[in-house]
Motif scaffolding. Structure first.
Motif, PDB file in Angstrom:
ATOM      1  N   SER B 178     -67.722  28.996  28.687  1.00  0.00           N
ATOM      2  CA  SER B 178     -68.394  28.433  27.521  1.00  0.00           C
ATOM      3  C   SER B 178     -68.166  27.068  27.417  1.00  0.00           C
ATOM      4  O   SER B 178     -66.980  26.692  26.810  1.00  0.00           O
ATOM      5  N   GLN B 182     -76.289  24.754  23.618  1.00  0.00           N
ATOM      6  CA  GLN B 182     -77.536  25.510  23.540  1.00  0.00           C
ATOM      7  C   GLN B 182     -78.615  24.539  23.920  1.00  0.00           C
ATOM      8  O   GLN B 182     -78.522  23.363  24.033  1.00  0.00           O
ATOM      9  N   PRO B 188     -80.323  29.353  21.077  1.00  0.00           N
ATOM     10  CA  PRO B 188     -79.221  29.334  22.222  1.00  0.00           C
ATOM     11  C   PRO B 188     -79.786  29.606  23.517  1.00  0.00           C
ATOM     12  O   PRO B 188     -80.849  29.634  23.682  1.00  0.00           O
ATOM     13  N   ILE B 382     -75.867  37.579  23.013  1.00  0.00           N
ATOM     14  CA  ILE B 382     -76.279  36.285  22.234  1.00  0.00           C
ATOM     15  C   ILE B 382     -77.347  36.575  21.236  1.00  0.00           C
ATOM     16  O   ILE B 382     -77.066  36.038  20.130  1.00  0.00           O
ATOM     17  N   PHE B 386     -76.132  35.295  17.642  1.00  0.00           N
ATOM     18  CA  PHE B 386     -76.870  33.907  17.147  1.00  0.00           C
ATOM     19  C   PHE B 386     -78.139  34.354  16.386  1.00  0.00           C
ATOM     20  O   PHE B 386     -78.600  33.621  15.836  1.00  0.00           O
ATOM     21  N   PRO B 390     -81.725  33.893  24.074  1.00  0.00           N
ATOM     22  CA  PRO B 390     -81.453  32.735  24.470  1.00  0.00           C
ATOM     23  C   PRO B 390     -82.635  32.355  25.594  1.00  0.00           C
ATOM     24  O   PRO B 390     -83.113  33.071  26.277  1.00  0.00           O
ATOM     25  N   TRP B 418     -72.102  27.080  23.718  1.00  0.00           N
ATOM     26  CA  TRP B 418     -72.241  27.234  22.172  1.00  0.00           C
ATOM     27  C   TRP B 418     -72.438  25.805  21.532  1.00  0.00           C
ATOM     28  O   TRP B 418     -72.608  25.590  20.356  1.00  0.00           O
ATOM     29  N   ASP B 436     -71.970  27.736  14.773  1.00  0.00           N
ATOM     30  CA  ASP B 436     -72.054  28.138  16.164  1.00  0.00           C
ATOM     31  C   ASP B 436     -70.826  28.402  16.784  1.00  0.00           C
ATOM     32  O   ASP B 436     -70.675  29.473  17.453  1.00  0.00           O
TER      33      ASP B 436
END
Lengths: 456, 456
Positions: B178, B182, B188, B382, B386, B390, B418, B436
């Motif tokens: 990471s 995003q 994301p 994700i 989130f 994504p 992120w 985030d």
């Protein structure tokens, strides 16, 4: 004049100590942090004239003060006006100085300090030349006026109007300036021409902040890339400058002048060796001396953008800027060139970039007649002071105010340089040869006697 | 897993305080003055793993230390290796920071500090995702290995050989990183491609000292003029790069990929507005996203020469230098390009100039398959962390070491960013959105569960 000569010889040590005092004052006129130091230097210079009971004034301006002093009038004789400056260039880069720039140090017969030759040391030769007359003879054989400013290194912006408004006070027959170089060690010179200057600053602003060059590269115009592209349009590989109309007003060199230059004992190999370069470079079709003295030039003086520290930083900079300047010859006009340059840059400034263009100081180039009685008087004085007859040369440097003396006061001008080409003027480890300092004082004292032979 | 979720929600404040601790350590890897700080940051990271009773080592290198830790093996399940870095970019220019770079400050829901998003904040989401499992469940559902280095910002020179020499220790099925962004706030992304980089420094030396631009202008090659001319040969107005052979190995974009990019909700007007530019600029024939993610670029990262202070200084500089870099795409080779560039620069370096050329770090670009079970697992994790599925994107940034994982360990790679494009990565006022940060921790914890569903 035996008394005169004796006084100058006996006071050698005092002259040097006095010069050191002035050199210890960091009178950097371009840096606002030194405003008080510049004032201190002005007062120091004024004090020297007051000691001689000269009419002396320290005149405040919008910028740094002007020091004016004069000896009593001598009817029927020429009036000389000595012009000089007590301000200096910034000392940066500091790390390249062997000894601190404002701690004058004697090394190999030289005095090393910022301002040693430009112009504190050279200017003081005339103060001490007058001192010799006052202390040994009791008077000067002609009236000498002194105009010593504190803004020469930033374009004399406030001196020009002062001259305009004080023509009577400053009235003179010949202006004497020592702020240039001899032709070579042991070969003094009289400089009959100077270049002018037009100094510019270009700032390009791209994105509103520094960006990650990976995430944004390829989508945003890089102001540093754009700066290189724009500056690269100004001068080409032939040394030809492409500002529109740049050469329109350039007065061509005469065949006689080119011959005189060619006859001077200039050693190009030694020149390259001293500078550590494998070749000279400049405008095609001209010799090195012709380019340095009589042809216009364009040089970048500074570049700044993005990350300049140790190692690597992958930044796409928000800003990039350059300081650059042209040296001008008669009859180029700095403002006409500045205007043409601005229009050219605005035309080629790319999308994605905001441009800020600034004109710093500017002044025209200058050439005087070489057959005047003043040149004769100076030549004789220098021959006695230095023990060698001077040659006639031009200089690539600029003394912005010289044109004003000629235009507004109708003065003739004598440029009597006591410095040397390797004095590191405007560079780290600036120096002034102490023997030349002493010879300059003797030549200055003799100059007043030679000028007194001219009946008006 | 309710306990997991509860623990993550209840410890929000602790996670933020812990991140602040790490951000207060100025671990600037490129600046030797910060060597001790970098070591302190390594020890701080190691301490977090020791608290979880993970096998933990701080491994010294020729440069900055590598932190390695691992949770117990889980037979029959994939092994994940989390890669991150605790070093940061230099904070300069300091005067543009609203609050000091190493005093983390909460503003508008963001944490502002150098390293907040790149990569201390993003890296810690995985440390805290593992912490959540250990503290609430007592174990991880798969084995997770952590490899956290201190030289990412300077090219991971010592990590590459470490990987080569420790293939067994580092053996894994998928590397999780990471250290990217995003696609947009609330959208994301999984990044399946990264650019490579080749970073260079060019120093030109002319005369052996700074010279007076009047006395020497026109006779000496000016290194700043020469630098602009040389750099200007590297990229043209069309955004085309002229290093010989530069495009030879560039893998063309597929029609499908260009379609996918075109379908993403990218708002170019908003992009320009956020950067304060009136137009985008890059390689002709490609969209802005294509240029940022999938086409090579060349950007000057820094320029320095001559006088950069206040006002004007009429110097002809002795030196001029530039830092610049290319972002590369598969299958360009940084060393092949560095060699071609050096030959090109040596060929065009003019007389009167000595050139010093330095290759800083380099790494190739990278693209992974988008149909792997790991992409599927990450996508589900994700979406839960989130609350939004994504999109698949590429990134213009470089994570030099990624190629090594694939080539030497045969790992697949998951780039789970992120961050956000306006996080000011590598710029003043770098930030990381605290919501985030929390969502990243939840997604990371969920990722271990999703990967555990894959039977090996």
């Amino acid at each position: 004049m035996p008394d005169l000569k004796t006084f100058i010889d006996e006071n050698r040590g005092n002259f040097v100590e006095s010069l050191k005092e002035l050199l210890r004052i960091p009178s950097v006129s371009t840096d606002s942090r030194h405003k008080e130091d510049v004032k201190t230097a002005a007062d120091w210079v004024a004090a020297r004239f007051k000691e001689l009971n000269f009419e002396t004034k320290v005149i405040p301006t919008k910028g740094h003060p002007i020091v004016y002093a004069e000896s009593p009038p001598v009817p029927g004789k020429p009036v000389a006006l000595v012009y000089g400056h007590y301000d200096v260039q910034p000392p940066e880069p500091l790390d390249l100085w062997v000894t601190p720039p404002f701690e004058p140090t004697e090394r190999d017969g030289n005095l090393v300090a910022r301002g040693a030759t430009d112009d504190k040391g050279q200017m003081l030769t005339h103060v001490f030349g007058a001192t010799a007359w006052m202390k040994s003879v009791g008077e000067l054989p002609i009236q000498v006026k002194f105009l010593i400013e504190g803004e020469e290194e930033i374009g004399s912006a406030n001196l020009a109007p002062f001259i305009e408004e004080n023509k009577e006070l400053l009235a003179n027959d010949v202006v004497v300036i020592s702020d240039s170089s001899q032709f070579a060690p042991g070969q003094p010179a009289i400089t009959y021409g100077l270049k002018g200057i037009a100094y510019f600053e270009l700032k390009l602003v791209g994105p509103n902040r520094d960006l990650h060059s990976g995430s944004f590269g390829g989508s945003v115009r890089n102001p540093a890339n754009a700066l290189c592209a724009m500056l690269n349009t100004l001068i080409d590989e032939h040394g030809w400058i492409h500002i529109p109309g740049f050469y329109d007003d350039v007065k061509p060199m005469s065949g006689d002048e080119r011959e005189n230059f060619a006859e001077l004992p200039f050693n190009e190999e030694k020149f390259k060796e001293q500078l550590g370069i494998d070749d000279v470079h400049g405008e095609e079709g001209y010799t090195t001396l012709e380019r340095r003295w009589a042809r216009p030039t364009l040089d970048i003086n500074g570049l700044t953008s993005g990350y300049q520290g140790e190692g690597a930083k992958t930044v796409l900079p928000s800003e990039a800027s350059a300081k650059f300047s042209c040296r001008l010859v008669p009859d180029q006009c700095p403002h006409k060139i500045g205007k043409a340059l601005r229009e050219h840059l605005e035309k080629i400034c790319p999308t994605g970039i905001k441009m800020e263009f600034k004109e710093h100081h500017g002044s025209p180039g200058f050439v005087v007649a070489t057959d005047s009685p003043y040149i004769k008087a100076a030549s004789d004085a220098i021959e006695q002071g230095f023990g060698a007859a001077p040659v006639l040369i031009r200089e690539g440097g600029s003394i912005p105010i010289v044109a004003n003396f000629a235009q507004q006061l109708g003065s003739d001008v004598l440029l009597l340089g006591w410095g040397l080409d390797d004095d590191n003027t405007h560079s780290p480890n600036e120096k002034f040869n102490l023997a030349d300092f002493q010879r300059g004082i003797a030549a200055s004292a003799q100059l007043w006697a030679e000028l007194a032979k001219i009946d008006m």
